[in-house]
Every structure is written in C-alpha cells, then in structure tokens.
Design an enzyme around this catalytic site. Structure first.
Site, PDB file in Angstrom:
ATOM      1  N   SER A  19       0.801  -1.231   0.000  1.00  5.25           N
ATOM      2  CA  SER A  19       0.000   0.000   0.000  1.00  5.25           C
ATOM      3  C   SER A  19       0.832   1.279   0.000  1.00  5.25           C
ATOM      4  O   SER A  19       0.476   2.231  -0.714  1.00  5.25           O
ATOM      5  CB  SER A  19      -0.975  -0.002   1.184  1.00  5.25           C
ATOM      6  OG  SER A  19      -1.960  -0.999   0.982  1.00  5.25           O
ATOM      7  N   LYS A  68      -8.195  -5.771  11.181  1.00  4.21           N
ATOM      8  CA  LYS A  68      -9.393  -5.419  10.408  1.00  4.21           C
ATOM      9  C   LYS A  68     -10.703  -5.593  11.193  1.00  4.21           C
ATOM     10  O   LYS A  68     -11.664  -4.859  10.959  1.00  4.21           O
ATOM     11  CB  LYS A  68      -9.474  -6.269   9.142  1.00  4.21           C
ATOM     12  CG  LYS A  68      -8.508  -5.848   8.051  1.00  4.21           C
ATOM     13  CD  LYS A  68      -8.749  -6.699   6.818  1.00  4.21           C
ATOM     14  CE  LYS A  68      -7.889  -6.241   5.661  1.00  4.21           C
ATOM     15  NZ  LYS A  68      -8.324  -6.850   4.403  1.00  4.21           N
ATOM     16  N   ASP A 105     -12.738  -4.075   0.383  1.00  2.00           N
ATOM     17  CA  ASP A 105     -12.179  -5.306  -0.198  1.00  2.00           C
ATOM     18  C   ASP A 105     -13.115  -5.911  -1.255  1.00  2.00           C
ATOM     19  O   ASP A 105     -12.654  -6.377  -2.302  1.00  2.00           O
ATOM     20  CB  ASP A 105     -11.903  -6.350   0.897  1.00  2.00           C
ATOM     21  CG  ASP A 105     -10.661  -6.018   1.708  1.00  2.00           C
ATOM     22  OD1 ASP A 105      -9.761  -5.341   1.173  1.00  2.00           O
ATOM     23  OD2 ASP A 105     -10.597  -6.443   2.875  1.00  2.00           O
ATOM     24  N   GLY A 131     -12.104 -21.524   0.357  1.00  8.99           N
ATOM     25  CA  GLY A 131     -11.695 -20.761   1.529  1.00  8.99           C
ATOM     26  C   GLY A 131     -12.858 -20.048   2.192  1.00  8.99           C
ATOM     27  O   GLY A 131     -13.892 -19.779   1.550  1.00  8.99           O
ATOM     28  N   ALA A 132     -12.709 -19.773   3.490  1.00  7.91           N
ATOM     29  CA  ALA A 132     -13.797 -19.142   4.248  1.00  7.91           C
ATOM     30  C   ALA A 132     -13.241 -18.172   5.285  1.00  7.91           C
ATOM     31  O   ALA A 132     -13.803 -18.009   6.366  1.00  7.91           O
ATOM     32  CB  ALA A 132     -14.647 -20.225   4.919  1.00  7.91           C
ATOM     33  N   GLY A 133     -12.134 -17.502   4.975  1.00  9.89           N
ATOM     34  CA  GLY A 133     -11.540 -16.529   5.889  1.00  9.89           C
ATOM     35  C   GLY A 133     -12.113 -15.137   5.662  1.00  9.89           C
ATOM     36  O   GLY A 133     -13.181 -14.967   5.067  1.00  9.89           O
ATOM     37  N   GLY A 134     -11.373 -14.143   6.133  1.00  7.24           N
ATOM     38  CA  GLY A 134     -11.839 -12.762   6.039  1.00  7.24           C
ATOM     39  C   GLY A 134     -12.030 -12.295   4.602  1.00  7.24           C
ATOM     40  O   GLY A 134     -12.997 -11.589   4.286  1.00  7.24           O
ATOM     41  N   TYR A 222      -1.353 -12.977  -4.997  1.00  3.59           N
ATOM     42  CA  TYR A 222      -0.734 -12.259  -6.124  1.00  3.59           C
ATOM     43  C   TYR A 222       0.794 -12.378  -6.102  1.00  3.59           C
ATOM     44  O   TYR A 222       1.490 -11.705  -6.862  1.00  3.59           O
ATOM     45  CB  TYR A 222      -1.169 -10.790  -6.156  1.00  3.59           C
ATOM     46  CG  TYR A 222      -0.918 -10.037  -4.886  1.00  3.59           C
ATOM     47  CD1 TYR A 222       0.350  -9.565  -4.563  1.00  3.59           C
ATOM     48  CD2 TYR A 222      -1.947  -9.810  -3.989  1.00  3.59           C
ATOM     49  CE1 TYR A 222       0.581  -8.908  -3.386  1.00  3.59           C
ATOM     50  CE2 TYR A 222      -1.728  -9.146  -2.794  1.00  3.59           C
ATOM     51  CZ  TYR A 222      -0.459  -8.692  -2.507  1.00  3.59           C
ATOM     52  OH  TYR A 222      -0.229  -8.030  -1.324  1.00  3.59           O
TER      53      TYR A 222
HETATM   54  P1  ATR Z   1      -7.906 -14.143   4.886  1.00 10.07           P
HETATM   55  O1  ATR Z   1      -8.457 -13.159   5.857  1.00 10.07           O
HETATM   56  O2  ATR Z   1      -6.845 -13.576   3.979  1.00 10.07           O
HETATM   57  O3  ATR Z   1      -8.955 -14.874   4.124  1.00 10.07           O
HETATM   58  P2  ATR Z   1      -7.568 -16.309   6.776  1.00 10.07           P
HETATM   59  O4  ATR Z   1      -8.755 -15.846   7.520  1.00 10.07           O
HETATM   60  O5  ATR Z   1      -6.381 -16.757   7.543  1.00 10.07           O
HETATM   61  O6  ATR Z   1      -7.044 -15.187   5.788  1.00 10.07           O
HETATM   62  O7  ATR Z   1      -8.016 -17.475   5.782  1.00 10.07           O
HETATM   63  C1  ATR Z   1      -7.117 -18.244   5.106  1.00 10.07           C
HETATM   64  C2  ATR Z   1      -7.888 -19.294   4.296  1.00 10.07           C
HETATM   65  O8  ATR Z   1      -6.930 -20.165   3.682  1.00 10.07           O
HETATM   66  C3  ATR Z   1      -8.798 -20.164   5.131  1.00 10.07           C
HETATM   67  O9  ATR Z   1      -9.931 -20.513   4.375  1.00 10.07           O
HETATM   68  C4  ATR Z   1      -7.909 -21.384   5.383  1.00 10.07           C
HETATM   69  O10 ATR Z   1      -8.609 -22.556   5.681  1.00 10.07           O
HETATM   70  P3  ATR Z   1      -8.978 -22.933   7.225  1.00 10.07           P
HETATM   71  O11 ATR Z   1     -10.192 -22.137   7.562  1.00 10.07           O
HETATM   72  O12 ATR Z   1      -9.235 -24.389   7.205  1.00 10.07           O
HETATM   73  O13 ATR Z   1      -7.788 -22.545   8.037  1.00 10.07           O
HETATM   74  C5  ATR Z   1      -7.231 -21.507   4.053  1.00 10.07           C
HETATM   75  N1  ATR Z   1      -6.020 -22.313   4.139  1.00 10.07           N
HETATM   76  C6  ATR Z   1      -4.820 -21.942   4.628  1.00 10.07           C
HETATM   77  N2  ATR Z   1      -3.938 -22.947   4.529  1.00 10.07           N
HETATM   78  C7  ATR Z   1      -4.593 -23.990   3.957  1.00 10.07           C
HETATM   79  C8  ATR Z   1      -4.239 -25.340   3.585  1.00 10.07           C
HETATM   80  N3  ATR Z   1      -3.003 -25.811   3.779  1.00 10.07           N
HETATM   81  N4  ATR Z   1      -5.181 -26.132   3.019  1.00 10.07           N
HETATM   82  C9  ATR Z   1      -6.430 -25.660   2.809  1.00 10.07           C
HETATM   83  N5  ATR Z   1      -6.828 -24.407   3.140  1.00 10.07           N
HETATM   84  C10 ATR Z   1      -5.934 -23.582   3.698  1.00 10.07           C
END
Ligand code: ATR
Length: 275
Positions: A19, A68, A105, A131-134, A222
């Site tokens: 940034s 965040k 975002d 994925g299901a994170g932030g 990226y």
């Molecule tokens: P962000 O806010 O950038 O989304 P995050 O909340 O840490 O970051 O989320 C990271 C994502 O990558 C999650 O969906 C995580 O899966 P988990 O909820 O099971 O942790 C996924 N992730 C990270 N490493 C992984 C791996 N080795 N295999 C599968 N999913 C992974």
C-alpha cells in the site's frame, strides 16, 4: 507538525505491505502534496494510535491484518458493507476526531474482475469459492450484492464455511473440502481465497477437471502473479484474472476520500507497485 495531509496503513507486521508504494505512486502521479506511510501497530497500541494519528495530521488510514476486525470497536460510524463483512480496511478521521470505517475489499474484488474480464456477468451462474476466511467474507458480500444466484463454498475447516452460510443465508451452499473439485461443475465464477499457492505456502492441489472454459477464474494470491491455480484454469481455457488488481482497486475509495482525486488502476499503476 506538518500541514501536509497524511495517511498510512496500520498492521502488524507491515513491512510487506504494498500500500505505501501504491499510494505514494498515486500522490506523485497526480501531483498531490501528501504522505502515505506504513504504520506497525500492536493490538495493545491500536486504540491509542487511532486517537493520536489525527493529531499528527493524519486524515485517514488503511487497516490490514490483524486489525481489520478489532478496529471496528473504535469506529463512530460504520458503513453497511463493513458491518455485513464484520471488518474494516479503510478509515477516515473526521475533523472532530470521529472515526468513519468502511470496507473496500469487496469493491476491490469486483472492480478487479470487471477490469480483467470485461464481459464477466456475475448473474450468469454460480460462484465457487475456495476458503472461508476474512477475504472470502468480503467477496461473498460483494457477489451477493452483484446478484450471483448461488455461492458454493469449500473450506478445509468446514465449520467456518457453515458460519458463512448461517450469516449470508440460503444462497450459500457448503461442500466438503475433499469434494471441492465438484463445485466447479457449472460454476460461472471461481475464486481462490485461501493462501494455497502463495510463495512459501502449500500447493493448491484441487483438480480443475470440472472447470468450464466459460468460467472466469481469479485468485486473491498475487505472489506469484500467475499462480499454479490460475495457470491450471488457463489450461482449461477459462479466463483468468490475477489478484494484484484487487489490492490496487481496494485502495481507490480511500485515496479518493483522503486526497480528493479518484486514482486510476492501469498498467502504469501495476508496474509502479511491482517495481
Ligand atoms: P484471509 O483473511 O486472507 O482470508 P484467513 O482468515 O487466515 O485469511 O483465511 C485463510 C484461508 O486459507 C482459510 O480458508 C484457510 O482454511 P482454514 O479455515 O481451514 O484454516 C485456508 N487455508 C490456509 N492454509 C490452507 C491449507 N493448507 N489447506 C487448505 N486451506 C488452507
């Protein structure tokens, strides 16, 4: 104290953030007198920093990991989209000391895919999300807003995907991580929001055999720009959009609010940030 308008990005760690490069480039490009810096702030110091920055001439800030979510409790006014996402990445410090919080975002995600795949129609079919994170949360809010008919999520830790379903309702369907490849069948938009494929992280190993060549595929990773996931999608004939643009576009609303100019995201911007 300087009278130059100042902004910055608050995070911990922060040295990796792109940034400062992005906003400094825009300031220079548009001949705006201003300053944008990286601010390393611990959780303990977050509130005092937020109260202090306006006194130092700061008119706003971006917020990144890990603040965040926690930054929301110090905001006096929160946009609907930031409330829905449960996190903020863009702050505006009002003259009376009040803090206005937004989350750009999802906007950055949409603007990036629209720019990279101009004929993309989010309404044309389901979106499949790894994925299901932030980041997934912000993207789901944006996709739902854009009228995507169905959002299918697969996450290694299934309860996190179930939680998103509980929050965002019937339009969201959860599939098991071990069956993640199946959600690609018929998907119109496919997104990797996991860290898989990032330099230093594990490989993205889910098969893309079921991917349609009509799908638009994007990655929030990226580094590298062309992730193995995007390369595999390309090999299937799908259109792909790299993740750098999401970062660049999410910075647009903040820059415009703070410095009064809506900045462009183009090849020159990308080159400046990658330099
Ligand atoms: P962000 O806010 O950038 O989304 P995050 O909340 O840490 O970051 O989320 C990271 C994502 O990558 C999650 O969906 C995580 O899966 P988990 O909820 O099971 O942790 C996924 N992730 C990270 N490493 C992984 C791996 N080795 N295999 C599968 N999913 C992974």
């Amino acid at each position: 104290m300087t009278s130059i308008p100042r902004a910055g990005v608050i995070g911990n760690p922060i040295s990796h953030s792109l940034s400062p490069k992005l906003h400094s480039y825009w300031l220079k490009r548009y001949g705006i007198e201003g300053e944008y810096t990286a601010l390393q702030v611990s959780e303990d110091a977050l509130e005092s920093t937020l109260r202090d920055l306006p006194k130092q001439g700061f008119i706003g800030a971006n917020v990144t990991l890990p603040h965040k979510v926690s930054v929301m409790q110090f905001a006096d006014q929160i946009t609907d989209r930031a409330t829905l996402i449960g996190a903020a990445n863009t702050l505006i410090f009002k003259e009376d000391g009040r803090i206005f919080a937004d989350n750009t975002d999802g906007y950055g995600f949409m603007a990036n895919v629209r720019q990279g795949a101009p004929d993309w129609d989010p309404k044309a079919g389901p979106a499949a999300i790894f994925g299901a994170g932030g980041a997934a949360r912000a993207i789901i809010v944006a996709l739902a807003d854009a009228g995507v008919p169905e959002i299918i999520i697969a996450n290694r830790t299934r309860p996190k995907a179930e939680a998103l379903r509980a929050d965002f309702g019937a339009r969201v369907r959860v599939v098991d991580w071990v069956q993640a490849d199946q959600m690609l069948d018929g998907a119109n938009t496919v997104i990797n929001t996991t860290s898989l494929g990032m330099v230093g992280a594990q490989e993205f190993k889910v098969s893309l055999d079921a991917l349609s060549k009509d799908a638009v595929v994007t990655d929030i990773v990226y580094n590298p720009l062309r992730t193995p996931f995007l390369k595999a999608a390309e090999a299937k004939g799908a259109r792909t959009v790299d993740g750098l643009g999401m970062l660049l576009h999410q910075g647009v609303p903040g820059f415009e609010r703070w410095f009064g100019k809506r900045p462009e995201v183009d090849d020159a911007t990308r080159a400046a940030v990658l330099a």
